[in-house]
Design an enzyme around this catalytic site. Structure first.
Site, short mmCIF file in Angstrom:
data_model
loop_
_atom_site.label_atom_id
_atom_site.label_comp_id
_atom_site.label_asym_id
_atom_site.label_seq_id
_atom_site.Cartn_x
_atom_site.Cartn_y
_atom_site.Cartn_z
N ALA A 1 -4.18 -24.43 -11.89
CA ALA A 1 -3.08 -24.85 -12.78
C ALA A 1 -1.78 -24.99 -11.98
CB ALA A 1 -2.91 -23.84 -13.91
N GLY B 1 -0.66 -21.95 1.80
CA GLY B 1 -0.01 -23.26 1.61
C GLY B 1 -0.76 -24.23 0.72
N HIS C 1 5.32 -19.06 -9.55
CA HIS C 1 4.85 -17.67 -9.66
C HIS C 1 3.60 -17.66 -10.55
CE1 HIS C 1 5.13 -13.33 -9.60
NE2 HIS C 1 4.91 -13.33 -10.90
N ARG D 1 8.95 -13.44 0.82
CA ARG D 1 10.09 -12.58 1.12
C ARG D 1 11.21 -12.85 0.13
NH1 ARG D 1 10.35 -9.32 5.58
NH2 ARG D 1 8.29 -9.27 6.52
C1 GAR Z 1 0.46 -18.67 -5.29
O1 GAR Z 1 -0.44 -18.14 -6.24
C2 GAR Z 1 1.89 -18.46 -5.72
O2 GAR Z 1 2.07 -18.62 -7.11
C3 GAR Z 1 2.13 -17.04 -5.31
O3 GAR Z 1 1.52 -16.95 -4.04
C4 GAR Z 1 0.42 -17.85 -3.99
C5 GAR Z 1 0.60 -18.73 -2.78
O4 GAR Z 1 -0.53 -19.54 -2.58
N1 GAR Z 1 3.54 -16.74 -5.24
C6 GAR Z 1 4.06 -15.59 -5.64
O5 GAR Z 1 3.39 -14.65 -6.04
C7 GAR Z 1 5.57 -15.51 -5.54
N2 GAR Z 1 6.08 -14.41 -6.31
P1 GAR Z 1 -0.47 -20.78 -1.60
O6 GAR Z 1 0.11 -20.26 -0.28
O7 GAR Z 1 -1.89 -21.22 -1.46
O8 GAR Z 1 0.41 -21.82 -2.23
#
Ligand code: GAR
Length: 211
Positions: free
Chosen positions: A171, A13, A107, A89
């Site tokens: 970023a 999160g 992403h 998901r």
């Molecule tokens: C982030 O790097 C986000 O871009 C990626 O998961 C991570 C979540 O981090 N999402 C994906 O790969 C979706 N395809 P966070 O829980 O610390 O925000």
């Protein structure tokens, strides 16, 4: 009036935290009404609790059941924009179509490159010199949809997955609030499957992508 957001998470999160901090500014055009996790043990839920944001856990045993329950809760909460923030998901097609142009995702790559899992690992495997992150409107196929904003991040000698992921994540934390601001102020329009930004100014992205 601030646009009412829901943030959907599955884990850490940190992007949720970036949005929480952006929304804490009274001038920011959005507020988080609810955080939904498909995992009861997602550490990100604690970030929502600490910020006094209601949380809901909906187990993702079945894609259709998750979609039905999430849809009901999101409508009950008066949500106008759904932000996927590390929500790992795939969403049900009917759900995505029912919320068309009202779901955005972040992403960790410059889409359309490196869709799916482990985007940073994919970038290292190919040997690209630059990668980054993308915020886009969500379409049913994974990591597709009109691109709102991107930030470019260099791949440096000696990078491993952890180092590159951390650089991209920094970023992401700047990009997501900026992209949500563009949507929440009504500056994005989807034309022929691409996002046009009203009143485009070079400084909008200059902080993220120096000329
Ligand atoms: C982030 O790097 C986000 O871009 C990626 O998961 C991570 C979540 O981090 N999402 C994906 O790969 C979706 N395809 P966070 O829980 O610390 O925000």
């Amino acid at each position: 009036m601030a646009m009412r957001l829901a943030v959907l998470i599955s884990g850490r999160g940190s992007n949720l935290q970036a949005l929480i901090e952006a929304c804490a500014d009274p001038g920011y055009p959005a507020e988080i009404g609810v955080v939904i996790s498909n995992r009861a043990d997602a550490p990100g839920l604690m970030r929502a609790v600490a910020a006094d944001i209601p949380t809901i856990v909906i187990a993702h045993r079945d894609r259709g059941e998750f979609a039905a329950e999430a849809d009901m809760r999101l409508r009950a909460e008066g949500v106008e924009l759904i932000c996927l923030a590390g929500f790992m998901r795939l969403l049900d097609t009917n759900f995505v179509e029912g919320w068309r142009d009202r779901v955005v995702n972040i992403h960790p790559s410059l889409l359309p490159a490196f869709r799916g899992l482990h985007a940073q690992r994919q970038a290292l495997a190919v040997g690209v010199r630059f990668t980054g992150c993308t915020v886009h409107f969500v379409r049913p196929e994974v990591d597709t949809g009109p691109i709102i904003a991107q930030a470019v991040v260099p791949v440096l000698p000696g990078d491993d997955e952890a180092k590159l992921s951390a650089r991209i994540l920094a970023a992401e934390h700047r990009l997501y609030p900026l992209a949500v601001r563009l949507v929440a102020t009504g500056r994005t329009r989807i034309v022929d499957g691409r996002v046009e930004i009203d009143g485009w100014q070079a400084p909008d992205f200059a902080k993220l992508n120096p000329c």
